[in-house]
Scaffold this motif. Structure first.
Motif, short mmCIF file in Angstrom:
data_model
loop_
_atom_site.label_atom_id
_atom_site.label_comp_id
_atom_site.label_asym_id
_atom_site.label_seq_id
_atom_site.Cartn_x
_atom_site.Cartn_y
_atom_site.Cartn_z
N THR A 85 18.08 52.08 74.86
CA THR A 85 19.16 50.89 74.71
C THR A 85 19.99 50.90 74.42
N PHE A 86 20.71 49.74 74.82
CA PHE A 86 22.50 49.56 75.08
C PHE A 86 23.17 49.21 74.51
N VAL A 87 22.91 49.48 72.85
CA VAL A 87 23.34 49.19 71.81
C VAL A 87 22.80 50.03 70.97
N SER A 88 23.19 51.57 70.39
CA SER A 88 22.63 51.96 69.20
C SER A 88 23.37 51.72 67.78
N GLU A 89 22.36 52.12 66.92
CA GLU A 89 22.63 51.88 65.16
C GLU A 89 23.49 53.66 65.10
N CYS A 90 25.16 53.75 65.05
CA CYS A 90 24.76 54.69 64.08
C CYS A 90 24.88 54.62 62.03
N GLN A 91 23.96 53.37 62.13
CA GLN A 91 23.58 52.68 60.19
C GLN A 91 25.16 53.61 59.23
N GLU A 92 26.19 53.61 59.80
CA GLU A 92 26.87 53.83 59.03
C GLU A 92 27.84 52.85 58.71
N CYS A 93 28.25 52.44 60.19
CA CYS A 93 30.15 51.49 60.48
C CYS A 93 29.61 50.19 59.67
N GLU A 94 30.77 49.11 60.02
CA GLU A 94 30.87 47.97 59.24
C GLU A 94 30.03 47.00 59.43
N ASN A 95 29.36 47.01 60.73
CA ASN A 95 29.16 46.33 61.50
C ASN A 95 27.28 46.85 60.84
N SER A 134 24.34 52.02 79.40
CA SER A 134 24.11 52.94 79.21
C SER A 134 22.81 54.00 80.45
N CYS A 135 22.10 54.02 80.80
CA CYS A 135 21.46 53.91 81.84
C CYS A 135 21.50 53.67 82.95
N SER A 136 20.47 54.15 83.67
CA SER A 136 19.80 53.86 85.34
C SER A 136 18.30 54.31 85.14
N THR A 137 17.36 53.48 85.29
CA THR A 137 16.09 53.24 84.74
C THR A 137 15.59 53.53 85.74
N TRP A 138 16.24 52.83 87.53
CA TRP A 138 15.36 53.54 88.94
C TRP A 138 15.81 54.03 89.23
N SER A 139 15.07 55.13 89.36
CA SER A 139 15.59 56.75 89.33
C SER A 139 14.26 57.77 88.84
N GLU A 140 14.33 58.95 89.67
CA GLU A 140 13.34 60.23 89.08
C GLU A 140 14.01 60.52 87.66
N TYR A 141 15.63 60.76 87.89
CA TYR A 141 16.00 61.46 86.41
C TYR A 141 16.86 60.88 85.98
N MET A 142 17.20 60.61 84.66
CA MET A 142 18.03 59.21 84.16
C MET A 142 19.10 60.40 83.53
N VAL A 143 19.91 60.55 82.98
CA VAL A 143 21.12 61.96 81.47
C VAL A 143 20.96 60.31 81.05
N VAL A 144 21.45 60.51 79.82
CA VAL A 144 21.57 59.80 78.60
C VAL A 144 21.78 60.32 77.63
N ASN A 145 23.10 60.04 76.96
CA ASN A 145 23.37 60.16 75.36
C ASN A 145 22.11 59.94 74.56
N VAL A 146 21.94 61.08 73.81
CA VAL A 146 21.00 61.00 73.57
C VAL A 146 21.00 59.48 72.03
N ASN A 147 22.11 58.98 71.47
CA ASN A 147 21.96 58.18 71.05
C ASN A 147 21.70 56.77 71.40
N TYR A 148 21.45 56.31 72.17
CA TYR A 148 21.20 55.04 73.13
C TYR A 148 19.51 56.06 73.63
N LEU A 149 18.79 56.53 73.10
CA LEU A 149 17.36 56.11 73.12
C LEU A 149 16.35 56.14 72.07
N VAL A 150 15.60 55.47 72.20
CA VAL A 150 14.43 54.97 71.26
C VAL A 150 12.79 56.12 71.65
#
Ligand SMILES: [Zn+2]
Ligand SMILES: [Zn+2]
Length: 230
Positions: A85-95, A134-150
């Motif tokens: 996902t490209f926008v994550s949700e901390c579920q705590e900030c003002e937005n 946050s990602c590159s999906t046209w790759s056999e492997y990619m590294v993503v920050n854990v907060n940008y995954l569902v």
């Protein structure tokens, strides 16, 4: 070494290259990609919009399985099926707590093409490679920050009710369309709706209408135009 689709410069032809994908650091996950799809934004990005960052590994829709996890990987486990996902949700900030937007202030849309720490886990021919958001999906492997995954619910996968190739569209196109009438247009029962374009986004709108309001019979205009903005 792993295969990936790389764009080396503005408007250049996409090339399948052998790239290096480093192991995940803290708060990161390495994902083995299973399926990916094409969004028009991939084409725009390869033409240098909105920010020309090259070389770049394309693709931002996809489904993969978690291959390895950094020491702060949260509740993500090896073998989990995930979508980026490209926008994550901390579920705590003002937005996040506003109920009006999910444009999280802590985990915003990234325009750097890099990990949140400003570095990249991908390289080819001695050069650092950029992400799409946050990602590159046209790759056999990619590294993503854990907060940008569902994480996809395992029961939905084992039941067969959630085909993984179709889940790829949840990363961007379908969710964009589904969210537009729900969160942006705030449609009400009886609203008149025109859906222009019946790709993944337009069909996402229609499915929202059908699911929430059973309105399909009331659509006075359901038109598909090929909008060529290339
Ligand atoms: Zn937030
Ligand atoms: Zn997209």
């Amino acid at each position: 070494m792993h295969a990936a689709v790389v764009c080396w410069g503005i408007g250049e032809a996409w090339k399948v290259e052998e790239i290096q994908v480093e192991p995940p650091k803290a708060s990161e996950v390495r994902v083995k990609m299973l399926y990916a799809s094409l969004c028009h934004t991939d084409i725009l990005i390869s033409k240098g919009h909105p920010i020309p960052l090259f070389p770049r590994v394309l693709g931002h829709e996809g489904v993969g399985v978690v291959e390895s996890i950094g020491e702060e990987g949260g509740d993500i486990k090896e073998g989990d099926m995930v979508i980026p996902t490209f926008v994550s949700e901390c579920q705590e900030c003002e937005n996040c707590v506003s109920g009006k937007t999910n444009m999280c202030l802590k985990y915003p849309l990234s325009f750097t093409g890099l990990m949140p720490d400003g570095t990249s886990r991908m390289s080819a021919k001695g050069q650092k490679l950029h992400h799409v958001f946050s990602c590159s999906t046209w790759s056999e492997y990619m590294v993503v920050n854990v907060n940008y995954l569902v994480k996809l619910p395992p029961t939905m996968i084992t039941s067969g009710s959630f085909p993984l190739p179709h889940a790829s569209f949840l990363s961007c196109g379908f969710s964009t369309g589904f969210g537009a009438p729900w969160k942006e247009a705030k449609l009400e029962k009886g609203s008149t709706v025109a859906v222009i374009g019946l790709g993944a986004v337009g069909l996402g709108v229609c499915i929202y209408l059908a699911y929430m309001f059973f309105l399909l019979g009331q659509l006075v205009l359901l038109a598909s135009y090929l909008i060529n903005i290339l």
